[in-house]
Design a protein around this motif. Sequence first.
Motif, PDB file in Angstrom:
ATOM      1  N   ALA A 149       0.821  -1.210   0.000  1.00 58.88           N
ATOM      2  CA  ALA A 149       0.000   0.000   0.000  1.00 58.88           C
ATOM      3  C   ALA A 149       0.856   1.262   0.000  1.00 58.88           C
ATOM      4  O   ALA A 149       0.498   2.275  -0.603  1.00 58.88           O
ATOM      5  CB  ALA A 149      -0.940  -0.006   1.204  1.00 58.88           C
ATOM      6  N   THR A 150       2.011   1.201   0.662  1.00 61.53           N
ATOM      7  CA  THR A 150       2.932   2.344   0.669  1.00 61.53           C
ATOM      8  C   THR A 150       3.500   2.589  -0.719  1.00 61.53           C
ATOM      9  O   THR A 150       3.618   3.741  -1.173  1.00 61.53           O
ATOM     10  CB  THR A 150       4.077   2.105   1.666  1.00 61.53           C
ATOM     11  N   LEU A 151       3.862   1.524  -1.413  1.00 65.86           N
ATOM     12  CA  LEU A 151       4.449   1.667  -2.756  1.00 65.86           C
ATOM     13  C   LEU A 151       3.470   2.301  -3.739  1.00 65.86           C
ATOM     14  O   LEU A 151       3.883   2.958  -4.702  1.00 65.86           O
ATOM     15  CB  LEU A 151       4.901   0.300  -3.263  1.00 65.86           C
ATOM     16  N   LEU A 152       2.180   2.132  -3.494  1.00 63.03           N
ATOM     17  CA  LEU A 152       1.189   2.763  -4.372  1.00 63.03           C
ATOM     18  C   LEU A 152       1.296   4.284  -4.334  1.00 63.03           C
ATOM     19  O   LEU A 152       0.977   4.959  -5.305  1.00 63.03           O
ATOM     20  CB  LEU A 152      -0.218   2.318  -3.988  1.00 63.03           C
ATOM     21  N   HIS A 153       1.736   4.827  -3.213  1.00 69.10           N
ATOM     22  CA  HIS A 153       1.937   6.280  -3.142  1.00 69.10           C
ATOM     23  C   HIS A 153       2.965   6.723  -4.190  1.00 69.10           C
ATOM     24  O   HIS A 153       2.799   7.763  -4.831  1.00 69.10           O
ATOM     25  CB  HIS A 153       2.424   6.679  -1.746  1.00 69.10           C
ATOM     26  N   TYR A 154       4.004   5.929  -4.353  1.00 71.53           N
ATOM     27  CA  TYR A 154       5.048   6.274  -5.324  1.00 71.53           C
ATOM     28  C   TYR A 154       4.548   6.098  -6.754  1.00 71.53           C
ATOM     29  O   TYR A 154       4.816   6.924  -7.627  1.00 71.53           O
ATOM     30  CB  TYR A 154       6.291   5.422  -5.080  1.00 71.53           C
ATOM     31  N   LEU A 155       3.830   5.021  -6.984  1.00 71.93           N
ATOM     32  CA  LEU A 155       3.318   4.767  -8.331  1.00 71.93           C
ATOM     33  C   LEU A 155       2.257   5.784  -8.736  1.00 71.93           C
ATOM     34  O   LEU A 155       2.061   6.039  -9.922  1.00 71.93           O
ATOM     35  CB  LEU A 155       2.749   3.353  -8.405  1.00 71.93           C
ATOM     36  N   LYS A 156       1.592   6.386  -7.751  1.00 75.86           N
ATOM     37  CA  LYS A 156       0.582   7.414  -8.029  1.00 75.86           C
ATOM     38  C   LYS A 156       1.148   8.832  -7.895  1.00 75.86           C
ATOM     39  O   LYS A 156       0.400   9.808  -7.896  1.00 75.86           O
ATOM     40  CB  LYS A 156      -0.604   7.248  -7.078  1.00 75.86           C
ATOM     41  N   SER A 157       2.482   8.926  -7.760  1.00 74.63           N
ATOM     42  CA  SER A 157       3.161  10.226  -7.592  1.00 74.63           C
ATOM     43  C   SER A 157       2.577  11.002  -6.420  1.00 74.63           C
ATOM     44  O   SER A 157       2.325  12.204  -6.487  1.00 74.63           O
ATOM     45  CB  SER A 157       3.066  11.054  -8.879  1.00 74.63           C
ATOM     46  N   ASP A 158       2.371  10.303  -5.310  1.00 77.88           N
ATOM     47  CA  ASP A 158       1.749  10.911  -4.132  1.00 77.88           C
ATOM     48  C   ASP A 158       2.639  10.735  -2.907  1.00 77.88           C
ATOM     49  O   ASP A 158       2.188  10.322  -1.844  1.00 77.88           O
ATOM     50  CB  ASP A 158       0.373  10.275  -3.885  1.00 77.88           C
ATOM     51  N   THR A 159       3.936  11.032  -3.031  1.00 75.77           N
ATOM     52  CA  THR A 159       4.817  10.902  -1.869  1.00 75.77           C
ATOM     53  C   THR A 159       4.429  11.877  -0.765  1.00 75.77           C
ATOM     54  O   THR A 159       4.675  11.623   0.420  1.00 75.77           O
ATOM     55  CB  THR A 159       6.283  11.132  -2.265  1.00 75.77           C
ATOM     56  N   ALA A 160       3.813  13.000  -1.137  1.00 75.11           N
ATOM     57  CA  ALA A 160       3.376  13.959  -0.114  1.00 75.11           C
ATOM     58  C   ALA A 160       2.294  13.369   0.775  1.00 75.11           C
ATOM     59  O   ALA A 160       2.022  13.895   1.861  1.00 75.11           O
ATOM     60  CB  ALA A 160       2.869  15.238  -0.773  1.00 75.11           C
ATOM     61  N   GLY A 161       1.661  12.277   0.335  1.00 72.92           N
ATOM     62  CA  GLY A 161       0.661  11.609   1.153  1.00 72.92           C
ATOM     63  C   GLY A 161       1.268  10.746   2.243  1.00 72.92           C
ATOM     64  O   GLY A 161       0.553  10.267   3.128  1.00 72.92           O
ATOM     65  N   LEU A 162       2.579  10.539   2.194  1.00 72.98           N
ATOM     66  CA  LEU A 162       3.268   9.777   3.235  1.00 72.98           C
ATOM     67  C   LEU A 162       3.627  10.724   4.377  1.00 72.98           C
ATOM     68  O   LEU A 162       4.207  11.793   4.145  1.00 72.98           O
ATOM     69  CB  LEU A 162       4.532   9.133   2.677  1.00 72.98           C
ATOM     70  N   PRO A 163       3.297  10.383   5.621  1.00 76.87           N
ATOM     71  CA  PRO A 163       3.543  11.295   6.736  1.00 76.87           C
ATOM     72  C   PRO A 163       4.975  11.812   6.822  1.00 76.87           C
ATOM     73  O   PRO A 163       5.191  12.971   7.180  1.00 76.87           O
ATOM     74  CB  PRO A 163       3.179  10.445   7.963  1.00 76.87           C
ATOM     75  N   VAL A 164       5.961  10.964   6.510  1.00 75.10           N
ATOM     76  CA  VAL A 164       7.358  11.407   6.576  1.00 75.10           C
ATOM     77  C   VAL A 164       7.575  12.650   5.724  1.00 75.10           C
ATOM     78  O   VAL A 164       8.169  13.647   6.163  1.00 75.10           O
ATOM     79  CB  VAL A 164       8.303  10.276   6.117  1.00 75.10           C
ATOM     80  N   TYR A 165       7.086  12.612   4.488  1.00 81.01           N
ATOM     81  CA  TYR A 165       7.310  13.732   3.573  1.00 81.01           C
ATOM     82  C   TYR A 165       6.327  14.875   3.821  1.00 81.01           C
ATOM     83  O   TYR A 165       6.655  16.045   3.585  1.00 81.01           O
ATOM     84  CB  TYR A 165       7.262  13.231   2.135  1.00 81.01           C
ATOM     85  N   ALA A 166       5.148  14.543   4.301  1.00 78.32           N
ATOM     86  CA  ALA A 166       4.206  15.602   4.676  1.00 78.32           C
ATOM     87  C   ALA A 166       4.782  16.441   5.811  1.00 78.32           C
ATOM     88  O   ALA A 166       4.661  17.681   5.817  1.00 78.32           O
ATOM     89  CB  ALA A 166       2.871  14.997   5.084  1.00 78.32           C
ATOM     90  N   MET A 167       5.432  15.784   6.767  1.00 82.49           N
ATOM     91  CA  MET A 167       6.041  16.510   7.876  1.00 82.49           C
ATOM     92  C   MET A 167       7.224  17.346   7.403  1.00 82.49           C
ATOM     93  O   MET A 167       7.422  18.482   7.854  1.00 82.49           O
ATOM     94  CB  MET A 167       6.485  15.523   8.963  1.00 82.49           C
ATOM     95  N   MET A 168       8.021  16.794   6.499  1.00 77.33           N
ATOM     96  CA  MET A 168       9.172  17.535   5.989  1.00 77.33           C
ATOM     97  C   MET A 168       8.751  18.821   5.282  1.00 77.33           C
ATOM     98  O   MET A 168       9.404  19.856   5.409  1.00 77.33           O
ATOM     99  CB  MET A 168       9.975  16.663   5.016  1.00 77.33           C
TER     100      MET A 168
END
Length: 459
Positions: A335-354
């Motif tokens: 499910a995490t890898l889908l964020h990358y395939l959908k170009s949605d890394t900002a949806g991951l808390p790590v990058y949202a916090m950054m």
Amino acid sequence: MANETQNELRKLPAVEKVLSDPALTAAIERFSHPVVTEAVRAVVEELRQGVAAGGTVPAFEGIIDTVKTRLAEDWPGFLQPVINATGIILHTNLGRSPLSAEVVSTLAGILGGYYALELDLNTGERGVRAREMEKLLRLVTGAESALVVNNNAAAVLLVLSALAHGREVIVSRSELVQIGGGFRVPEVMAQSGAIMREVGTTNQTFARDFEQAVNDNTAMIMAVHRSNFALRGFTHDASLAELREVTNNFGLPLVYDLGSGALTDTAAYGMCHEPTVGEALEAGADIVCVSGDKLLGGPQCGIILGKKVWLDQLRKHPLLRAVRVDKYAAIALSATLLHYLKSDTAGLPVYAMMQTSVESLEERGKAMAARLAASGIEAEVIDGESLAGGGSLPDETLPTKLVAMNVKGHIEDFCRRLRLGTPPVLGRVNEGRFVIDLRTVFPAQDGNLAMAVIAALRS
């Protein structure tokens, strides 16, 4: 004196009487009857020993409070989320990367039932464990093959055990690192049965050092990313491209323990550039090992990527059975890898916090300070720095805003009360004041954080 002791002992309540008090109902619902019973028995026994030493039995309400305190100390944070107000985004002691809402929703929708973890639904026969997860990894990274185990230490151990047992592994002396919890590269090599061959010096290692060390018993060349510290000054490292030339000349595999697991450019989020998996593969690494719960932003796991010819050998090794990935991590990683395939890394808390802006942190900080001030607590918003943490991006910080407050009494006692509260809260001490960094606090937690601080300051 003996009669006085006996009279005092008679005041001790029975365990069942304490357990039946309504004040412990919530504790029993949270911890279970056996857990609370154990705490009550321990408290009653301590009181009995105290009376034997000349003490007295406190009021019944005091006994109840002691039981609650015992539970808080023996089971701190039991099945509760912790509010991370430290500003350390990848906090190793708090489980590193938080999972995204989409990942949590996926887990919730699957884990209550069954999952085709190791079943080929086309044939109905047993298949490759978490095959879809491996396919996603290949798509995201461009690697020929992928294999996932339970953490990165296991990934490195498996690679060394399967490909270098009884043979030499050449590694730079400057890369014999130790990460948190005591994971040391030399000790992992020894455990695998590989023979470590150090080359270079602490600060200077060149490709020729590796080339000169190759012999008939060499199994591989290994590079290790210094993900939790940095060397400064008169330094030199052999690049992966240079090491690739050496391994090509001798027909050896090049293994890279990248560790931090970045799949995207961290410079786009205000940090320095962290070497990515894609860059490592493009530079010629045959095998790359990374963590799933660091900059990748997923669950704890160890990801092995690279050439199929080498990973096929890992799949045949008996150690894989002991360190293989479980279904929880397999689902969460997919499910995490889908964020990358959908170009949605900002949806991951790590990058949202950054990428949270200083302006928004200041706005939230002022609201927090105002809420504390309404309860008589003097607080102000000051400049500060957040850390990436988690063995990633050493020395790198992000500008932030801190809510700082003075604490009466010993600040260590205050911090302990916060940690033992409901919910547990971790902040940090800065120049004698307690500070909270809202970069690592989810906005929905702001209210609970304020109430926890107020309760701890008043107790």
